[in-house]
Design a protein around this motif. Structure first.
Motif, PDB file in Angstrom:
ATOM      1  N   SER A 262      24.394  -8.712 -32.171  1.00 62.00           N
ATOM      2  CA  SER A 262      23.749  -8.248 -30.947  1.00 62.00           C
ATOM      3  C   SER A 262      24.692  -7.276 -30.255  1.00 62.00           C
ATOM      4  CB  SER A 262      23.396  -9.406 -30.018  1.00 62.00           C
ATOM      5  OG  SER A 262      24.555 -10.009 -29.486  1.00 62.00           O
ATOM      6  N   ARG A 268      21.497  -3.130 -21.778  1.00 60.07           N
ATOM      7  CA  ARG A 268      20.387  -3.862 -22.371  1.00 60.07           C
ATOM      8  C   ARG A 268      20.827  -4.562 -23.659  1.00 60.07           C
ATOM      9  NH1 ARG A 268      14.513  -1.291 -24.188  1.00 60.07           N
ATOM     10  NH2 ARG A 268      13.615  -3.237 -24.993  1.00 60.07           N
ATOM     11  N   THR A 270      20.396  -5.960 -27.260  1.00 58.91           N
ATOM     12  CA  THR A 270      19.584  -5.616 -28.418  1.00 58.91           C
ATOM     13  C   THR A 270      20.078  -6.397 -29.628  1.00 58.91           C
ATOM     14  OG1 THR A 270      19.288  -3.366 -27.570  1.00 58.91           O
ATOM     15  CG2 THR A 270      18.798  -3.720 -29.894  1.00 58.91           C
ATOM     16  N   TRP A 271      19.121  -6.906 -30.433  1.00 59.10           N
ATOM     17  CA  TRP A 271      19.469  -7.567 -31.691  1.00 59.10           C
ATOM     18  C   TRP A 271      19.365  -6.563 -32.826  1.00 59.10           C
ATOM     19  CZ3 TRP A 271      21.615 -12.264 -31.714  1.00 59.10           C
ATOM     20  CH2 TRP A 271      21.463 -13.053 -30.560  1.00 59.10           C
ATOM     21  N   LEU A 272      20.353  -6.580 -33.708  1.00 58.43           N
ATOM     22  CA  LEU A 272      20.474  -5.552 -34.740  1.00 58.43           C
ATOM     23  C   LEU A 272      20.535  -6.180 -36.131  1.00 58.43           C
ATOM     24  CD1 LEU A 272      23.173  -3.533 -32.800  1.00 58.43           C
ATOM     25  CD2 LEU A 272      20.762  -2.911 -33.010  1.00 58.43           C
ATOM     26  N   GLU A 326      12.752  -5.696 -35.827  1.00 58.70           N
ATOM     27  CA  GLU A 326      12.981  -6.671 -34.762  1.00 58.70           C
ATOM     28  C   GLU A 326      11.915  -6.541 -33.677  1.00 58.70           C
ATOM     29  OE1 GLU A 326      14.981  -9.700 -32.641  1.00 58.70           O
ATOM     30  OE2 GLU A 326      15.492  -8.943 -34.621  1.00 58.70           O
ATOM     31  N   TRP A 328       9.627  -8.961 -30.295  1.00 51.53           N
ATOM     32  CA  TRP A 328       9.464 -10.111 -29.412  1.00 51.53           C
ATOM     33  C   TRP A 328       8.258 -10.915 -29.862  1.00 51.53           C
ATOM     34  CZ3 TRP A 328      12.317 -12.121 -25.505  1.00 51.53           C
ATOM     35  CH2 TRP A 328      11.704 -13.016 -24.619  1.00 51.53           C
ATOM     36  N   ARG A 335      12.694 -13.770 -29.193  1.00 49.96           N
ATOM     37  CA  ARG A 335      12.639 -12.908 -30.365  1.00 49.96           C
ATOM     38  C   ARG A 335      11.928 -13.626 -31.508  1.00 49.96           C
ATOM     39  NH1 ARG A 335      18.435 -13.198 -33.338  1.00 49.96           N
ATOM     40  NH2 ARG A 335      17.598 -11.354 -34.354  1.00 49.96           N
TER      41      ARG A 335
END
Length: 355
Positions: A262, A268, A270-272, A326, A328, A335
């Motif tokens: 992340s 902000r 963000t998941w990567l 990725e 929601w 997520r």
């Protein structure tokens, strides 16, 4: 470990193939063994999931005295009853007599507090604990829900990737670009907003230093223009849990495999994609399959032998499912990510479950 919710559910009742006096009550993709005739398809009942700890009076009411797991025989875990896997408890507790369970199912009401049911907390061995300090900037890991409880997280045919779930202990590392500060924690300690003070005896700090994870995080922060970077991985081996993958954590280099990243970019989170960002820099959990989402395919991949060692040394814990892109999940309120744990893992003997 999933979040704990004790909810009313609409049941599908199936025949037990090996017992005339028993049936299977299905909740999502979970199945719990129940007495024959206790429920019919379409009935509503309360579902108490695995890893719940029950109060003594409820255990006695349900006729489960001495039949549950743990030193105090009060923890729900998966068991095989006449050859069929039973996950969780389906019941109608006296405390909810007269309650409109259908309405409660529709609203998602949680009965855990009313029934005195709490989430089981795994023990923390000395090597995984230590002095902890407040860490408000630590990027925490999240609880992953089980696909069997939430089978509609992914749309049929949605592109997904399956990675192997390794049985170890979750290691959290947060790197802050402005100061170069490195914070290290476990999932349980990190969930309390705490980080571990560095010592040579601590398993997580030994692991991140041995594998050069802070340096990888620093390079990643520069590449992404990130204020903070979180790298999440599994620490494993002899001395951590009962499944070792051929590694040892008692001395030398503990086993490690990264599974998520992340970053805070422009304020902000963000998941990567860990595989895309860390390939060639850190060991990664194995990718088992990618393709259009299909429940039966996912359930099949959850079983079998582990692949991380390359030698199939023992059973597979399970799989983690993520969308290729990725996103929601409105269903989860978080997520879109889920897990499936193998039947063999759930029912193995002498297993350890340390935090």
């Amino acid at each position: 470990m999933s979040t704990l919710r004790v909810t009313a559910e609409k049941l599908i009742v199936l025949e037990h193939p090996n017992a005339d006096a028993l049936e299977l009550a299905q909740v999502g993709l979970y199945r719990a063994v129940v007495a024959k005739g206790a429920y019919r398809t379409g009935d509503y009942a309360v579902y108490i999931p695995e890893q719940s700890v029950l109060p003594e009076e409820l255990i006695e009411e349900l006729g489960l005295t001495g039949k549950l797991a743990g030193a105090r025989a009060n923890r729900v875990r998966a068991v095989r009853l006449r050859g069929e896997l039973s996950q969780g408890i389906v019941c109608r507790p006296a405390a909810l007599a007269g309650a409109d369970l259908e309405a409660a199912a529709g609203s998602g009401e949680d009965f855990a507090e009313l029934l005195g049911v709490v989430k089981w907390q795994p023990p923390v061995p000395v090597s995984m604990s230590g002095e902890a300090v407040s860490a408000p900037d630590l990027l925490p890991w999240v609880d992953i829900e089980n696909l069997k409880r939430y089978p509609d997280v992914f749309e049929p045919g949605e592109p997904v990737v399956l990675t192997e779930k390794l049985h170890g202990s979750c290691c959290l590392l947060t790197y802050t670009a402005a100061t170069g500060e490195v914070q290290v924690s476990s999932k349980g300690i990190g969930a309390q907003g705490l980080a571990l003070v560095e010592t040579e005896r601590n398993l997580y700090w030994r692991t991140v230093r041995a594998h050069g994870i802070p340096e990888v995080a620093a390079r990643l922060a520069e590449r992404l223009g990130a204020e903070r970077v979180g790298i999440f991985g599994e620490v494993f081996g002899e001395g951590v849990q009962d499944l070792t993958y051929g590694a040892t954590a008692r001395a030398g280099l503990p086993g490690y495999a990264a599974f998520d990243v992340s970053a805070v970019i422009d304020g902000r989170l963000t998941w990567l994609d860990a595989a895309e960002l860390l390939d060639g820099q850190l060991p990664l959990v194995p990718e088992l399959w990618r393709g259009p989402f299909d429940r039966e395919t996912v359930l099949a991949f959850a079983e079998g032998k582990e692949t991380h060692s390359g030698r199939g040394l023992h059973l597979r814990e399970g799989v983690v499912v993520r969308p290729v892109t990725e996103r929601w999940s409105m269903l989860l309120g978080a997520r879109a990510i889920a897990k499936v744990v193998s039947d063999a893992y759930l029912t193995r003997k002498g297993g350890t479950e340390y935090e």
